[in-house]
Write a protein that holds these residues in place. Structure first.
Motif, PDB file in Angstrom:
ATOM      1  N   GLN A 263       0.785  -1.228   0.000  1.00 16.27           N
ATOM      2  CA  GLN A 263       0.000   0.000   0.000  1.00 16.27           C
ATOM      3  C   GLN A 263       0.816   1.276   0.000  1.00 16.27           C
ATOM      4  O   GLN A 263       1.895   1.313   0.591  1.00 16.27           O
ATOM      5  N   SER A 264       0.239   2.318  -0.575  1.00 12.68           N
ATOM      6  CA  SER A 264       0.770   3.654  -0.325  1.00 12.68           C
ATOM      7  C   SER A 264       0.364   4.008   1.095  1.00 12.68           C
ATOM      8  O   SER A 264      -0.758   3.716   1.516  1.00 12.68           O
ATOM      9  N   ILE A 265       1.261   4.633   1.844  1.00 11.33           N
ATOM     10  CA  ILE A 265       0.886   4.989   3.211  1.00 11.33           C
ATOM     11  C   ILE A 265       0.089   6.291   3.244  1.00 11.33           C
ATOM     12  O   ILE A 265      -0.250   6.783   4.320  1.00 11.33           O
ATOM     13  N   ALA A 266      -0.214   6.834   2.064  1.00 11.01           N
ATOM     14  CA  ALA A 266      -0.993   8.080   2.040  1.00 11.01           C
ATOM     15  C   ALA A 266      -2.375   7.870   2.677  1.00 11.01           C
ATOM     16  O   ALA A 266      -2.807   8.679   3.505  1.00 11.01           O
ATOM     17  N   ASP A 267      -3.061   6.801   2.307  1.00  7.07           N
ATOM     18  CA  ASP A 267      -4.430   6.600   2.786  1.00  7.07           C
ATOM     19  C   ASP A 267      -4.515   6.467   4.314  1.00  7.07           C
ATOM     20  O   ASP A 267      -5.286   7.176   4.951  1.00  7.07           O
ATOM     21  N   PRO A 268      -3.751   5.556   4.905  1.00  5.18           N
ATOM     22  CA  PRO A 268      -3.842   5.441   6.363  1.00  5.18           C
ATOM     23  C   PRO A 268      -3.529   6.760   7.074  1.00  5.18           C
ATOM     24  O   PRO A 268      -4.180   7.105   8.064  1.00  5.18           O
ATOM     25  N   ASN A 269      -2.549   7.493   6.558  1.00  2.00           N
ATOM     26  CA  ASN A 269      -2.200   8.739   7.241  1.00  2.00           C
ATOM     27  C   ASN A 269      -3.231   9.835   7.002  1.00  2.00           C
ATOM     28  O   ASN A 269      -3.469  10.667   7.881  1.00  2.00           O
ATOM     29  N   THR A 270      -3.853   9.818   5.838  1.00  2.00           N
ATOM     30  CA  THR A 270      -4.917  10.788   5.580  1.00  2.00           C
ATOM     31  C   THR A 270      -6.050  10.574   6.595  1.00  2.00           C
ATOM     32  O   THR A 270      -6.566  11.524   7.188  1.00  2.00           O
ATOM     33  N   VAL A 271      -6.403   9.324   6.802  1.00  2.00           N
ATOM     34  CA  VAL A 271      -7.467   9.023   7.769  1.00  2.00           C
ATOM     35  C   VAL A 271      -7.034   9.393   9.183  1.00  2.00           C
ATOM     36  O   VAL A 271      -7.744  10.081   9.918  1.00  2.00           O
ATOM     37  N   LEU A 272      -5.849   8.963   9.537  1.00  2.00           N
ATOM     38  CA  LEU A 272      -5.353   9.215  10.890  1.00  2.00           C
ATOM     39  C   LEU A 272      -5.306  10.714  11.190  1.00  2.00           C
ATOM     40  O   LEU A 272      -5.805  11.186  12.224  1.00  2.00           O
TER      41      LEU A 272
END
Ligand code: ADP
Ligand code: MG
Length: 702
Positions: free
Chosen positions: A461-470
């Protein structure tokens, strides 16, 4: 060869040091103001920066530049443009303007947009993210200047993962500063999130890889009997790294260092052939760019060395899969880590408020976090007995758990546990103070000293999604808290009550025990925590009204952007399973069945030959084997026919949730049924007759 690390580190990055050296003072100052404070960049400065960037890139041997962006595919995209500017007299100048640096116009029509943009509206824009430095990608065949950019549609909708991430960082910045002001901090200008992504991967021999269509087409094995030895001896984790792998790591590190990526830690992981790399943490968007480069570089370097790097979350059934630990914290521009509890956390009200906010955010939006870690591959890991469970909970460790309990029991906390002294019983070993808290390996969201570690994220995964949510869910809670606290008459009292009440209301999310156990699944259900088992079940969280409201409120996603992402997720899931099903069908029909029949024939010929030679010789073993093979072959053929039928049905369905569920419930299940007899056949047919390398070959031949 010994590497001069100091010399090569960052040598391919147009970083602060390079800008300081090359840009005129005034231009450098303005550029810094843009990077650090988001000041608008004036076009003249952009021209100067572009010119210097080009000169620098030419010195490095670059011929082209590209706007480097991160579409919804989860990987990166680039379109190369040469610096040439033909003069009409047969010669050319080399040019790169500020305009070209700031804005690109790639055709957007072939990227997933989830309905955000009709195919005939092809225009897309890329916009320079000057907070992540430009770099040179140097491969054996090309040298390209890469400019990190955000990617949006003609109408301004985000078509990428970078834009929402940057927006979420801004949202968190605004809200965290409000909280800091309440604690009397008048000087911090910004709060940014810092992220360190630990990346797991497998290395296999390229020759073996190329003999397996499943690895080539899907990144994971779709067939394969377990080898006699797997990971049961626990002898791989932190074991001596094999020479060939060390050779890979050396080259890998070097390439990363050139890109200014602080590759720091490397070791063998739990499964044979599995390894991990961790760079030192960096600002959220930079860490995200870097993680993309880590994945890309790993694959390229492996390939150059006759290896293949598997990033899939579950390349092999029966042994551990790969994840990505996303270490996350919040830090002010003055260098204060807001998640540092200090020596005596019970007295650190500011820390406790941020902690309480995170507990609440994770509890209230567990489904969004779960969603943010959903990939087709991660479905094999989450909830299986090796990775974090699909249930989100928070591990705090003894020290903080104790503080939290004091709050719940007494309405305040008056003490903090201290780390004890380490005593080995051997006089010559050093004595030291132990950490106040042990580690926990099974928690999906663990406090680890001065950061939270989100461990559900998938390795591809790109870590963009989890960090966007977080970032967004924490911003939302901080915003609500700041609204209330700013209106409070007695601030210290209000702060104290807020910490106490928030902890009490959300303590169900805290779990310090074994996340892999069945008891936890039952206990979590009693606590009312969601247990979302697969990607297709996770997607609806993204478009529920509460989520839309929050993301819109903080300017992270519009409703249309969220809906488009949900659509892309269903599509991605369905397409992935479809490719896997078709690959299985192909391998079964063209490789396994013919190879089995051929072997079967050789057995039959052997029986006939033996019988012809002597009627006294017993051929019952051959005959039993033939019967066994026939039974499994028949089962396999029936399973194959069934998979073909359901895969055909699935493909004919309209894209969306229903199709996604059908792929998950029916097609995926049918794949499992085909695999079982095929794997049994692998154990019955001679190794020399089996059409592709075995698990043993793949994981022990590196
Ligand atoms: P482990 O998870 O094995 O304990 P480390 O403690 O070394 O490993 O850290 C893992 C990752 O977390 C590294 O990328 C490290 O740079 C990063 N990290 C350390 N401190 C922070 C922090 N304050 N914020 C974000 N990431 C951090
Ligand atoms: Mg870790």
């Amino acid at each position: 060869m010994k590497t001069d690390v100091k010399k090569i580190f960052g040598s391919n990055v147009f970083n602060d040091a390079v800008m300081k050296e090359r840009l005129p003072k005034a231009a450098y100052k303005k550029m810094k103001a843009t990077i650090e404070a988001g000041a608008e960049l004036d076009p003249e400065v952009a021209d100067i920066v572009a010119h210097e960037m080009k000169e620098w890139a030419l010195e490095k041997g670059a011929t082209h530049f590209t706007h480097w962006f991160q579409p919804l595919t989860g990987i990166t995209a680039e379109k190369h443009d040469a610096f040439i500017d033909p003069q009409g007299d047969g010669t050319t100048l080399l040019r790169f303007s500020g305009k070209e640096l700031i804005k690109g116009e790639p055709d957007a029509s072939s990227f997933p947009s989830g309905g955000l943009r009709a195919t005939f509206e092809a225009r897309g824009y890329t916009a320079w993210d000057c907070t992540s430095p430009a770099f040179i990608k140097e491969t054996p065949h090309s040298t390209i200047l890469c400019i990190p950019t955000a990617f949006c549609s003609y109408k301004g909708e985000a078509l990428d993962k970078k834009t929402p991430l940057l927006r979420s960082m801004q949202a968190l910045d605004v809200q965290a500063i409000r909280i800091l002001r309440l604690f009397g901090n008048k000087t911090a200008k910004h709060v940014t999130t810092s992220v360190g992504a630990e990346q797991e991967y497998f290395l296999v021999d390229k020759g073996n890889f190329l003999k397996r269509k499943d690895l080539i087409f899907t990144g994971r094995t779709l067939f394969g009997a377990m080898p006699p030895k797997g990971q049961e001896m626990d002898d791989h984790y932190f074991g001596v790294i094999p020479e060939r792998v060390l050779g890979f790591m050396e080259k890998f590190n070097e390439e990363l260092w050139k890109l200014g990526i602080s590759a720091k830690t490397q070791h063998n992981e739990v499964a044979p052939a599995q390894h991990e790399i961790a760079p030192i943490y960096d600002q959220n968007n930079i860490a995200t760019d870097h993680n993309q480069l880590v994945m890309e570089t790993a694959q390229r370097v492996a390939d150059e060395l006759g290896l293949k790097c598997l990033l899939h979350e579950k390349p092999f059934a029966g042994i551990n899969g790969s994840g990505k630990h996303n270490n996350w914290s919040m830090c002010t521009d003055e260098g204060e880590n807001l998640l540092d509890p200090g020596e005596t956390p019970h007295e650190n009200m500011q820390f406790l408020l941020f902690l309480a906010a995170i507990l609440r955010a994770v509890d209230e939006h567990a489904d969004l976090l779960r969603l943010s870690a959903s990939t087709p591959g991660n479905d094999h890991r989450l909830g299986a007995n090796e990775a974090p469970p699909a249930i989100i909970s928070v591990f705090l460790g003894e020290q903080l758990e104790d503080v939290v309990e004091q709050f719940v029991d007494n309405g305040e906390a008056t003490s903090s546990l201290e780390g004890e002294e380490y005593i080995s019983g051997v006089h010559s070993l050093p004595h030291f103070q132990k950490d106040a808290t042990d580690r926990n390996r099974t928690s999906p969201f663990a406090f680890t000293g001065n950061k939270f570690e989100f461990r559900m994220v998938g390795s591809t995964q790109s870590i963009a999604d989890p960090n966007t949510v977080l970032n967004t869910i924490v911003a939302e809670v901080l915003c609500d808290m700041a609204d209330k606290l700013e209106a409070a008459e007695d601030l210290p009292m209000a702060l104290h009550d807020m910490i106490k009440d928030t902890i009490a209301a959300h303590k169900r999310i805290i779990f310090n025990g074994n996340g892999y156990s069945d008891e936890w699944v039952a206990e979590a259900e009693r606590r009312g925590l969601p247990n979302i088992k697969c990607m297709v079940d996770a997607v609806p969280a993204l478009v529920k009204p509460e989520a839309v409201e929050i993301f819109e409120k903080h300017g992270v996603y519009t409703k249309a952007e969220m809906e488009s992402r949900a659509e892309v997720m269903y599509e991605t899931y369905s397409k992935t399973i479809n490719i896997e099903a078709l690959t299985m069908i192909d391998m079964a029909k063209k490789q396994i069945v013919p190879a089995t029949i051929k072997y079967q024939t050789s057995l039959a010929e052997s029986v006939n030959a033996i019988k012809a030679a002597s009627s006294a010789v017993d051929t019952s073993v051959q005959e039993a084997l033939m019967a066994d093979i026939s039974t499994n072959l028949k089962d396999m053929y029936a399973a194959l026919a069934h998979l073909e039928e359901v895969a055909g049905k699935a493909e004919a369905m309209e894209e969306g949730a229903e199709q996604g569920h059908y792929y998950h419930d029916v097609v995926f299940a049918a794949m499992d049924e085909l695999r079982k007899p095929a794997d049994k056949l692998e154990m019955l047919v001679a190794k020399s007759a089996w059409p592709f390398p075995s698990y043993g070959d793949l994981i022990f031949e590196v």
